[in-house]
Design a protein around this motif. Structure first.
Motif, mmCIF file in Angstrom:
data_model
loop_
_atom_site.group_PDB
_atom_site.id
_atom_site.type_symbol
_atom_site.label_atom_id
_atom_site.label_comp_id
_atom_site.label_asym_id
_atom_site.label_seq_id
_atom_site.Cartn_x
_atom_site.Cartn_y
_atom_site.Cartn_z
ATOM 1 N N UNK A 18 18.037 6.581 1.928
ATOM 2 C CA UNK A 18 17.418 5.597 2.654
ATOM 3 C C UNK A 18 15.747 5.692 2.300
ATOM 4 N N UNK A 19 15.142 4.621 2.716
ATOM 5 C CA UNK A 19 13.783 4.180 2.589
ATOM 6 C C UNK A 19 13.158 3.373 3.767
ATOM 7 N N UNK A 20 12.052 3.718 4.250
ATOM 8 C CA UNK A 20 11.618 2.783 5.378
ATOM 9 C C UNK A 20 10.208 2.687 5.146
ATOM 10 N N UNK A 21 9.552 1.299 5.248
ATOM 11 C CA UNK A 21 8.489 0.774 4.868
ATOM 12 C C UNK A 21 8.001 -0.542 5.806
ATOM 13 N N UNK A 22 6.858 -0.842 5.751
ATOM 14 C CA UNK A 22 6.458 -2.139 6.364
ATOM 15 C C UNK A 22 6.952 -3.329 5.476
ATOM 16 N N UNK A 23 7.260 -4.181 6.164
ATOM 17 C CA UNK A 23 8.010 -5.544 5.552
ATOM 18 C C UNK A 23 6.746 -6.468 5.193
ATOM 19 N N UNK A 24 5.420 -6.307 5.609
ATOM 20 C CA UNK A 24 4.511 -7.415 5.405
ATOM 21 C C UNK A 24 3.358 -6.784 5.317
ATOM 22 N N UNK A 25 2.404 -7.494 5.571
ATOM 23 C CA UNK A 25 0.916 -7.154 5.472
ATOM 24 C C UNK A 25 0.325 -6.330 6.527
ATOM 25 N N UNK B 282 1.065 -1.355 -0.060
ATOM 26 C CA UNK B 282 0.030 -0.049 0.062
ATOM 27 C C UNK B 282 0.797 1.258 -0.023
ATOM 28 N N UNK B 283 2.331 1.232 0.020
ATOM 29 C CA UNK B 283 3.172 2.265 -0.167
ATOM 30 C C UNK B 283 3.478 2.498 -1.329
ATOM 31 N N UNK B 284 3.752 3.895 -1.459
ATOM 32 C CA UNK B 284 4.361 4.368 -3.125
ATOM 33 C C UNK B 284 5.662 3.573 -3.176
ATOM 34 N N UNK B 285 5.953 3.790 -4.415
ATOM 35 C CA UNK B 285 7.299 3.105 -4.791
ATOM 36 C C UNK B 285 8.525 3.462 -3.783
ATOM 37 N N UNK B 286 9.200 2.623 -3.876
ATOM 38 C CA UNK B 286 10.495 2.556 -2.746
ATOM 39 C C UNK B 286 11.475 3.520 -3.528
ATOM 40 N N UNK B 287 11.250 4.549 -3.122
ATOM 41 C CA UNK B 287 12.210 5.648 -3.788
ATOM 42 C C UNK B 287 13.186 6.115 -2.649
ATOM 43 N N UNK B 288 14.293 5.755 -2.598
ATOM 44 C CA UNK B 288 15.249 6.251 -1.292
ATOM 45 C C UNK B 288 15.358 7.757 -1.594
ATOM 46 N N UNK B 289 15.422 8.337 -0.242
ATOM 47 C CA UNK B 289 15.567 9.917 -0.174
ATOM 48 C C UNK B 289 16.671 10.259 0.727
ATOM 49 N N UNK C 136 5.966 -2.031 16.804
ATOM 50 C CA UNK C 136 5.198 -3.237 16.372
ATOM 51 C C UNK C 136 5.412 -3.220 14.949
ATOM 52 N N UNK C 137 5.015 -4.786 14.542
ATOM 53 C CA UNK C 137 5.261 -4.980 12.935
ATOM 54 C C UNK C 137 6.725 -5.408 12.758
ATOM 55 N N UNK C 138 7.188 -5.360 11.552
ATOM 56 C CA UNK C 138 8.410 -5.387 10.898
ATOM 57 C C UNK C 138 8.746 -4.596 9.855
ATOM 58 N N UNK C 139 9.896 -4.001 9.660
ATOM 59 C CA UNK C 139 10.086 -3.004 8.908
ATOM 60 C C UNK C 139 11.424 -3.291 7.865
ATOM 61 N N UNK C 140 11.053 -2.750 6.460
ATOM 62 C CA UNK C 140 12.063 -3.093 5.494
ATOM 63 C C UNK C 140 12.848 -1.601 5.462
ATOM 64 N N UNK C 141 14.074 -1.804 5.669
ATOM 65 C CA UNK C 141 14.895 -0.570 5.643
ATOM 66 C C UNK C 141 15.846 -0.638 4.677
ATOM 67 N N UNK C 142 16.043 0.615 3.747
ATOM 68 C CA UNK C 142 17.214 0.335 2.720
ATOM 69 C C UNK C 142 17.837 1.647 3.090
ATOM 70 N N UNK C 143 19.337 1.272 3.178
ATOM 71 C CA UNK C 143 20.228 2.340 3.708
ATOM 72 C C UNK C 143 21.281 2.037 2.613
ATOM 73 N N UNK C 144 21.522 3.232 1.628
ATOM 74 C CA UNK C 144 22.380 3.092 0.368
ATOM 75 C C UNK C 144 22.201 1.849 -0.220
ATOM 76 N N UNK C 145 23.050 1.168 -0.538
ATOM 77 C CA UNK C 145 23.036 -0.269 -1.334
ATOM 78 C C UNK C 145 22.523 -1.391 -0.533
ATOM 79 N N UNK C 146 22.217 -1.136 0.864
ATOM 80 C CA UNK C 146 21.979 -2.513 1.799
ATOM 81 C C UNK C 146 20.517 -2.336 2.073
ATOM 82 N N UNK C 147 19.743 -3.594 2.390
ATOM 83 C CA UNK C 147 18.778 -3.947 2.870
ATOM 84 C C UNK C 147 18.287 -4.716 4.245
#
Length: 191
Positions: free
Chosen positions: A161-168, A114-121, A133-144
Motif C-alpha cells: 500500500x501507499x498513501x499520498x495527497x492527490x493534488x496540490x 513533493x512526495x517521494x516516489x510511490x513505493x508501496x510498502x 482535509x484534502x484528497x488522498x491517492x491510495x494504492x492497495x495492491x493493484x488497485x488505486x
C-alpha cells in the motif's frame, strides 16, 4: 496545596456526614464494616488517623469511591502533549501515548509532487484512516483509489500500500493503526 495531614484531618467530618446522611448509627455501621463503634467514633472525631484497611470498608458501606473519603486531589492533566514527528515528508502527530494496542495519529501528507516516489510498502498490522482535509491517492495492491473528505478506509497492511495527497494541497488524515492486526469496528448510529 494540601499536605497529607490536611487531607487526613478532613476524613473524620466527611465520614460523619456520610453516616448521618444515610441515617446509620455507629453500631449499624460497625456491623456493616467489621470495625468497632469505638474505632468509628474516634475516626469521625479525628482522634484516630485512618488507615487504608479502615477506609476501604467504609467507602464500600457508604457506596462512594475511596477518593471521596479523602477528598483526593484531581488527577493530572489529561491532555496529550506529544510532539509531531516528521518522516519522509509526512508530519505525524501521535494522539495516544500508551504502548501497544491501537495507536491514533493525525497524519499530514505533503502536496502531490513533493512526495517521494510511490513505493508501496507492507508491514504487519491493520490500519484505518479517515480523510479530514484534502484528497488522498491510495494504492492497495493493484488497485488505486481517490479518497475524499469524510471518507474512511480500512485495510490489512500486509497488502502492499501507499498513501499520498492527490493534488496540490496537503491531505490530513486521522489514522488508527494496530500492530497486532486489531481492527477498527465502527457501527453506524441507529436513530
Amino acid at each position: 496545596m494540601d499536605t497529607s495531614e490536611d487531607v487526613l484531618a478532613g476524613v473524620g467530618p466527611r465520614l460523619r456526614a456520610l453516616r448521618r446522611a444515610r441515617g446509620a448509627t455507629l453500631a449499624a455501621l460497625a456491623n456493616e464494616t467489621g470495625l468497632t463503634a469505638s474505632t468509628l467514633s474516634r475516626l469521625e472525631n479525628g482522634k484516630l488517623r485512618p488507615t487504608l484497611e479502615q477506609l476501604l470498608p467504609l467507602a464500600r458501606a457508604h457506596g462512594v469511591p475511596l477518593d471521596d473519603l479523602v477528598a483526593a486531589p484531581p488527577t493530572g492533566d489529561p491532555r496529550i502533549h506529544l510532539r509531531p514527528v516528521r518522516r519522509s515528508g509526512l508530519v505525524m502527530v501521535p494522539l495516544t501515548r500508551r504502548a501497544g494496542g491501537i495507536q491514533a495519529y493525525k497524519v499530514i501528507y505533503p502536496p502531490a509532487g513533493r512526495t517521494a516516489t510511490r513505493k508501496p510498502r507492507t508491514h504487519v498490522g491493520y490500519e484505518w484512516f479517515y480523510v479530514l482535509n484534502g484528497q488522498v491517492r491510495f494504492l492497495l495492491g493493484e488497485q488505486e483509489f481517490l479518497v475524499g473528505v469524510g471518507e474512511a478506509v480500512e485495510f490489512d497492511t500486509r497488502i502492499p500500500h501507499w498513501i499520498g495527497s492527490a493534488d496540490e494541497r496537503p491531505a490530513e488524515l486521522l489514522t488508527l493503526f494496530g500492530a497486532q492486526g486489531e481492527r477498527a469496528h465502527l457501527a453506524p448510529s441507529r436513530h
